[in-house]
Scaffold this active site. Structure first.
Site, PDB file in Angstrom:
ATOM      1  N   PHE A  16       0.865  -1.187   0.000  1.00 13.98           N
ATOM      2  CA  PHE A  16       0.000   0.000   0.000  1.00 13.98           C
ATOM      3  C   PHE A  16       0.894   1.228   0.000  1.00 13.98           C
ATOM      4  CE2 PHE A  16      -2.363   3.506   1.735  1.00 13.98           C
ATOM      5  CZ  PHE A  16      -3.619   3.368   1.164  1.00 13.98           C
TER       6      PHE A  16
ATOM      7  N   ASP B 217       9.378   2.665   1.364  1.00 11.39           N
ATOM      8  CA  ASP B 217       8.272   3.482   1.865  1.00 11.39           C
ATOM      9  C   ASP B 217       8.132   3.242   3.365  1.00 11.39           C
ATOM     10  OD1 ASP B 217       5.868   4.597   2.554  1.00 11.39           O
ATOM     11  OD2 ASP B 217       4.747   3.793   0.845  1.00 11.39           O
TER      12      ASP B 217
ATOM     13  N   LYS C  48       3.012  10.477   8.015  1.00 13.24           N
ATOM     14  CA  LYS C  48       2.282  10.091   9.231  1.00 13.24           C
ATOM     15  C   LYS C  48       2.796  10.780  10.496  1.00 13.24           C
ATOM     16  CE  LYS C  48       0.160   5.797   7.642  1.00 13.24           C
ATOM     17  NZ  LYS C  48      -1.276   6.053   7.517  1.00 13.24           N
TER      18      LYS C  48
HETATM   19  C1  LIG Z   1       3.204   2.631   3.612  1.00 14.91           C
HETATM   20  C2  LIG Z   1       2.263   3.744   3.265  1.00 14.91           C
HETATM   21  N1  LIG Z   1       2.543   4.558   2.228  1.00 14.91           N
HETATM   22  C3  LIG Z   1       1.741   5.569   1.885  1.00 14.91           C
HETATM   23  C4  LIG Z   1       0.569   5.831   2.580  1.00 14.91           C
HETATM   24  C5  LIG Z   1      -0.322   6.952   2.184  1.00 14.91           C
HETATM   25  O1  LIG Z   1      -0.280   7.977   3.146  1.00 14.91           O
HETATM   26  P1  LIG Z   1      -1.402   9.105   3.185  1.00 14.91           P
HETATM   27  O2  LIG Z   1      -2.678   8.466   3.606  1.00 14.91           O
HETATM   28  O3  LIG Z   1      -0.866  10.095   4.191  1.00 14.91           O
HETATM   29  O4  LIG Z   1      -1.485   9.704   1.827  1.00 14.91           O
HETATM   30  C6  LIG Z   1       0.235   5.014   3.676  1.00 14.91           C
HETATM   31  C7  LIG Z   1      -1.008   5.232   4.420  1.00 14.91           C
HETATM   32  O5  LIG Z   1      -1.492   4.426   5.170  1.00 14.91           O
HETATM   33  C8  LIG Z   1       1.101   3.940   4.027  1.00 14.91           C
HETATM   34  O6  LIG Z   1       0.824   3.120   5.052  1.00 14.91           O
END
Ligand SMILES: Cc1ncc(COP(=O)(O)O)c(C=O)c1O
Length: 385
Positions: free
Chosen positions: A130, A215, A244
């Site tokens: 994700f 990520d 986050k």
């Molecule tokens: C690993 C990862 N990357 C990207 C995102 C996307 O972040 P945002 O919701 O702040 O756009 C998330 C959100 O849960 C995530 O867990």
């Protein structure tokens, strides 16, 4: 209640919990009826420092009196201070920072930087991964129900099974700009990379001259028992994404790169609110707090205690308990929804990770007594689930 219930008029794009929250303090939340909850979801991983941590509140208030925002092309002392602080704790090969406002935006930037620095198109990501909901980040995200209504997505994205080195090796070729991976797949149900997977990904990227993007939007800032999860694998990525909890609850995104990625980058990319002074002041305070309190050590210790208790439960509803530090996934034989609802009624807020996984991402500052009460309540819910 004053005015309409915001939940009634909010665009119904994601499932809503039947709860209106009014106040928070570290790991405690209160709803509009005054009921108290232990927060074990930490706002989907934003709240490593807890709600309204005084260090963050102070930093925001002081910065708000000085300067709130100027465009990203101007320098500010808040931005300079934050970037310095972030680079002082980041993997040492990462020397450049691009600031934005969310995890998705940090991933969008990573994809653009990888494509425009390699001149290649293909991005290889993992099944169950994700990376966000904007069109580029969504193209790297695996789940079909998240993707299908918005197709056609960005071309050039390929998904391989997570933790399968051979599949990754076969997928990465001379047109691959980047391999994009999480060290622990969060939304996908808390799946941890094997010890060999990320070093192998590094070696494959080196051999094919592709960028390795890790990520750490969810795993970063102490969550997994290290400041950055990637430290456990001893791998240096070319690009790292953060968001986050990076600014203690204020929206922020950061894409860190090597000097080589920046040097080879041809193009432009910017974001109006990137480097916002409030976010940067909060971010500096958040990093200082995490480092001063060594929150990753707390995450490791409290996480290990919870793993022992949860794995020792005699609960037929539980298939597996997995994760790292205070990033815990409890895979059930049935659906997670009813257990999450029972927990909410019992005063514990947890979140899902896929349809059958209960995900625990408590604030890393959660008092031990509160964490034990939460784990007891989770044990009760699982034994009756
Ligand atoms: C690993 C990862 N990357 C990207 C995102 C996307 O972040 P945002 O919701 O702040 O756009 C998330 C959100 O849960 C995530 O867990």
């Amino acid at each position: 209640m004053i005015g309409p219930d915001a939940r009634a008029v909010e665009f119904a794009s994601s499932p809503k919990r039947d709860l209106t929250l009014v106040r928070g303090s570290l790991a405690t939340l209160w709803d509009d009826a005054g009921k108290e909850y232990i927060d074990c979801g930490a706002s989907f991983g934003v709240g490593n420092l807890g709600h309204c941590n005084p260090a963050i509140v102070e930093a925001i208030a002081a910065q708000a009196r000085e300067l709130i925002h100027v465009g990203p092309s101007f320098g500010t002392t808040a931005k300079a201070g934050f970037v310095d602080k972030l680079l002082s704790v980041a993997p040492p090969n990462l020397k450049r920072v691009f600031l934005s406002n969310s995890g998705s935006e940090s991933v969008e930037a990573a994809i653009k930087f990888a494509r425009a620095s390699t001149g290649r198109k293909k991005v290889v990501a993992a099944m169950r991964g994700f990376h966000g909901r904007t069109m580029g980040a969504l193209s790297a995200t695996w789940r079909r129900d998240f993707r299908e209504p918005f197709e056609p997505l960005v071309p050039g994205f390929h998904h391989v099974p997570f933790n399968d080195v051979d599949a990754l090796d076969k997928a990465v070729d001379s047109d691959t700009a980047a391999v994009l991976l999480e060290a622990v797949q969060g939304e996908g149900g808390v799946h941890v990379a094997t010890q060999e997977y990320l070093p192998a990904a590094r070696e494959i990227c080196d051999r094919r001259h592709a960028a390795l993007i890790i990520d750490e939007v969810q795993t970063g800032m102490g969550r997994t028992g290290r400041l950055f999860a990637i430290e456990r694998w001893g791998v240096e990525p070319d690009i790292l994404t953060l968001a986050k909890s990076l600014a203690g609850g204020v929206p922020i995104g950061a894409t860190l790169t090597t000097e080589a990625v920046e040097k080879a980058f041809h193009g432009s990319h910017t974001s109006t609110f990137g480097g916002n002074s409030l976010a940067c002041a909060a971010g500096t305070a958040a990093i200082e707090y995490i480092v001063r309190e060594k929150l990753w050590e707390r995450a490791e210790r409290l996480g290990n205690e919870a793993f022992e208790t949860l794995r020792g439960l005699d609960a037929r509803s539980v298939r597996e308990v997995r994760g790292l530090g205070l990033m815990i996934g409890i895979e059930l034989r049935g659906k997670a929804g009813p257990v999450l609802q029972a927990l909410q009624e019992d005063g514990v807020l947890a979140i899902g990770g896929g349809s059958s996984v209960i995900r625990l991402l408590p604030p890393l500052v959660i008092p031990e007594e509160q964490w034990s009460r939460a784990i007891d309540a989770i044990g009760r819910a699982l034994q009756h689930g």
